[in-house]
Design a protein around this motif. Structure first.
Motif, PDB file in Angstrom:
ATOM      1  N   ALA D  28       8.482  -3.261   0.045  1.00 20.02           N
ATOM      2  CA  ALA D  28       8.933  -4.548   0.583  1.00 20.02           C
ATOM      3  C   ALA D  28       8.462  -5.709  -0.272  1.00 20.02           C
ATOM      4  O   ALA D  28       9.176  -6.701  -0.427  1.00 20.02           O
ATOM      5  CB  ALA D  28       8.433  -4.716   2.023  1.00 20.02           C
ATOM      6  N   THR D  29       7.253  -5.602  -0.823  1.00 25.50           N
ATOM      7  CA  THR D  29       6.730  -6.657  -1.694  1.00 25.50           C
ATOM      8  C   THR D  29       6.114  -6.028  -2.944  1.00 25.50           C
ATOM      9  O   THR D  29       5.799  -4.835  -2.970  1.00 25.50           O
ATOM     10  CB  THR D  29       5.640  -7.501  -1.001  1.00 25.50           C
ATOM     11  OG1 THR D  29       4.514  -6.659  -0.730  1.00 25.50           O
ATOM     12  CG2 THR D  29       6.125  -8.124   0.296  1.00 25.50           C
ATOM     13  N   ARG D  69      14.504  -4.337  -4.159  1.00 25.10           N
ATOM     14  CA  ARG D  69      13.123  -4.660  -3.793  1.00 25.10           C
ATOM     15  C   ARG D  69      12.243  -4.552  -5.038  1.00 25.10           C
ATOM     16  O   ARG D  69      12.564  -3.834  -5.986  1.00 25.10           O
ATOM     17  CB  ARG D  69      12.632  -3.700  -2.708  1.00 25.10           C
ATOM     18  CG  ARG D  69      13.571  -3.677  -1.490  1.00 25.10           C
ATOM     19  CD  ARG D  69      12.957  -2.914  -0.328  1.00 25.10           C
ATOM     20  NE  ARG D  69      12.509  -1.586  -0.716  1.00 25.10           N
ATOM     21  CZ  ARG D  69      11.649  -0.865  -0.008  1.00 25.10           C
ATOM     22  NH1 ARG D  69      11.149  -1.356   1.120  1.00 25.10           N
ATOM     23  NH2 ARG D  69      11.306   0.337  -0.412  1.00 25.10           N
ATOM     24  N   THR D 101       6.214   1.122   3.430  1.00 21.59           N
ATOM     25  CA  THR D 101       7.520   0.565   3.029  1.00 21.59           C
ATOM     26  C   THR D 101       8.074   1.060   1.694  1.00 21.59           C
ATOM     27  O   THR D 101       9.008   0.462   1.152  1.00 21.59           O
ATOM     28  CB  THR D 101       7.503  -0.996   2.984  1.00 21.59           C
ATOM     29  OG1 THR D 101       6.870  -1.437   1.778  1.00 21.59           O
ATOM     30  CG2 THR D 101       6.809  -1.610   4.194  1.00 21.59           C
TER      31      THR D 101
END
Lengths: 297, 297, 297, 297
Positions: D28-29, D69, D101
């Motif tokens: 996600a990050t 992503r 994630t």
């Protein structure tokens, strides 16, 4: 005097009075607290050119904070009370209130007085703000887009000490830098102190005024510049020294600054290639505090 | 309009003119360059209360910099040329010159004019400064304690764009925050843009003025506050939204800001739990730029 | 039972015996110590598939380490003494001896026995190794390219506890993740414990064996999978839960694991959107330790 | 030959064949992707004692990944195909599937063959796994507690190159270390290469076998040890050298390794105090690749 084979010069650091604040910034995670603390304390190396001297003091784990969340204490300092009031308001308002999940608590002991920073910031709530109590503290809860921002109504300030310092002289620029980083690591856990320069380290110590350019308030300390050691008369750089970094410390009181200097110097002396530790002063006539290196140990 | 199941509201971001500078900070290592860039751009979220809007733009690897060392481009912005001149001088002088192993180069293309920041800083050398040329650039070499600090003589400024923005509305505060972080990661590689708020994220979007307190220039945007959604008449928070974060973007021109908004919104929409993307405007009468979300894609 | 409005399920975590070691890695700076500690403890989430369970325990500031340098305690764990001996030797030899400026000291109290890891590694010195004493510890000094690597001759091991755990159930995946990170931050300062999964967080809790694939030792815990809550009969995911993360804790003894669970759960419950805390067990027949959540508080 | 005043010795690095894989880990990050990539590549400095050689190759921004992503490419290497298959399965299964994630995609070009790692991992889904297609890739979606883990069915492997290397000799240990860090920063952006040692730097170069202890496969390279320069006959340490660090590079092919050596050496030579660059070889009889330093430039 020697520590671990490193000469400690028989000199003193000359330090000055400054007004200090110390607040605790908490957030949902350690990382988020760090982001806010970093933003609020940036552009704060020295009041020679910055609007404040500011830095992160210590990490405070969740079990020790009023709201059970991880946090960092930060210190914001300025010689003028009026300027400190402005800087506290804006650095907290623009750098912490705007940051995700944060809250702000007073973290200064033995304050001289309190500034109503939280009270002023509550008006941002435009009438929707509320008042709470957490562990006996008066707290304003201000609704913001992402949730509610909490801040203690009053934040303490007191007369502290700025400009505690020492010089680290190494056989190479990199040795002195590594030792400076080691010193900063050691000072990090001395509560009530900050090392406000970038990464805690000063690359460019200065002298008051200038010999050549009379319009300057401060200029390079040419006698301590390694690349000028063969060029400048009266250079204070030993022949085998090729790198010098300075650590500057602000603290809530002289005792904290002395402790930080002591731990920082000890740590610097663990790094191979460090030749000598010295300190900066102006002959003793400008600053209120004279901290002799030899008396630290 | 939907992206990955997330509603993109048919609205626009209202952005403003601002004067921008963009400089490259190099250092011996990526980490050291980051330390200097962070110090110089701190306390720089919004000119509502900070002396500048500032942030780190992009990482530049060693093979692409004038001195073959790793660096970061940073942007420092202010509506007033005079204030920008002051901020550039002080943020570079106090935050980068003071940081270990740094050098500074102009990194702005298509500048409107140049400010002689390097020229002014050279006087810190107190007569020991020298002049060099690196890749056709006029460079001042200033002796400092730890070595020599290099800075390009003139740094460009130009008319840029401030306040590009979008809102991320999520089913929880944490969803919106994670998506905001994803957006910041995506914008990081869009050259010529910064997200000046803490960690790139705004927790506390504001409206112009205040309904209740007439002395305020800005106050909380109560219609976008999640904790007020059942309390405020005309709340713009959908029933299933429990967290809102805003991304604010400054850029060297409108195109860069648009690209950043586009990439940021796409990235935010990859995070589970995001309900809606919106943007902030003042009816279109205040800002020179109206960036419609639907036209970005 | 509720904490901060979050339901604490009346259940227990089932934990297991494991042999643990705990060593202190020091280096010239905090950052360098972290690099070595990270390398040595990687690929160490669970002995289901990794050669060890390993992680960073706590930071130890310079003033508290035997050599006056910053350090991290790490723990390396394996059910088999023989395997633990191998893992300690290789993780220290390949991940710490090879890292810049490091030294290694035993950091386990109340050990059951000692393994002669330092003694074995000294032979790498090919006859040039020397023996020292630091604070009463027997140390081998091994010349390496960059200087000398110091390691204590013997490193303690003891019977510890693996698999302490709890589940964090949130209204969104991101809420549960943020709370998991908050829990890891809280556990970080509980000495004698590690959270060995990536970043301290488990995204993929498993059950013993498999219903469908008989050749598997472990498979997904389908009753705890949020995306299967409407598909799996007997799902344990409440309707309003959309994200679950698990924290797994290894510790030097049951008391340390309990303390970590307590602090971790309290921290998780500070994050908005957390619905429920549960824990993983196998009916109580497999593990030697049953830690009831309600008895922690 | 000199670069920036630093002597480049007329010698060669001797490198070896190894089987390499290269996978992209997204999350996600950026931070979450980094956490997973770090866990999966830990305990992977050298197959002398680690089960694989592994490291992070390059950062890939959201706009360039299959799922939009942020991600990191990592490389996992082993001389044996069977061992590489095991390591890929376990490092991905235990270090990435377990991380918040994440998703995994093949990132190797010109592979020799593919291993069905994703296919094997899908059984963890215990029958609830599904199959998807993303950008023409066959993907398994495996339900885990926190959501769904996506992994490409097959991951490529090919014959690559291990042990590309160079030595950095500095006037102090810290100079050599700072230059080594600069070299790692430069190599970071050379795609298809990793520097598998801690932080990318080797503190303890070794020779094959041992003169004194016949049971050892590898022992300290005493002729390159700075603290033995006055003690060992035939020491290769120049009188003014007090620190040596080595950079070891694994790559997808010889060209990538050569590019990494070139960029790394150039970067090391920007640091003050570097005296000489050399490289490690075994006379040219052991390895398949001989990379002459002078031919890199």
């Amino acid at each position: 005097m020697e520590i671990n084979g490193v000469e400690i010069e028989d000199t003193f650091a000359e330090a000055f009075g400054i007004k200090v604040s110390r607040v605790l910034v908490t957030a949902a995670t350690k990382k988020l607290a760090r982001i806010a603390a970093t933003e609020a304390t940036g552009y704060g190396t020295s009041v020679i050119g910055c609007p404040a001297e500011a830095g992160i003091d210590s990490y405070v784990p969740p079990e020790e904070t009023p709201d059970g969340r991880p946090g960092y204490t930060i210190m914001i300092c300025n010689p003028s009370k009026k300027n400190l009031d402005h800087e506290l308001l804006e650095r907290v308002g623009m750098g912490i209130l705007t940051a995700p999940t944060t809250a702000v608590f007073d973290a200064l002991e033995d304050e001289d007085e309190k500034l109503n920073i939280g009270f002023k910031l509550k008006f941002f709530g435009d009438g929707y703000e509320k008042e709470l109590e957490i562990e006996g503290r008066k707290i304003h809860s201000i609704p913001i887009m992402s949730g509610d921002f909490l801040i203690e109504s009053e934040l303490g300030i007191k007369d502290g000490v700025a400009g505690g310092n020492f010089f680290i002289m190494g056989d190479s620029q990199a040795s002195a830098l590594l030792a400076a980083q080691a010193a900063v690591d050691a000072i990090e856990v001395v509560e009530g102190t900050i090392t406000p320069f970038p990464g805690g380290v000063v690359a460019s110590g200065s002298k008051v005024g200038s010999n050549k350019y009379k319009f300057l308030n401060a200029s390079t300390n040419e006698k301590m510049c390694v690349t000028l050691k063969d060029e400048v008369e009266g250079s204070e750089i030993p022949e085998n020294v090729n790198g010098v970094y300075e650590i500057v410390i602000d603290g809530v009181n002289e005792e904290a600054v002395r402790e930080a200097m002591k731990e920082g110097i000890k740590a610097a002396c663990t790094v191979p290639g460090i030749i000598k530790i010295s300190a900066g002063n102006y002959g003793g006539n400008l600053g209120a505090y004279k901290i002799k290196l030899h008396e630290l140990f």
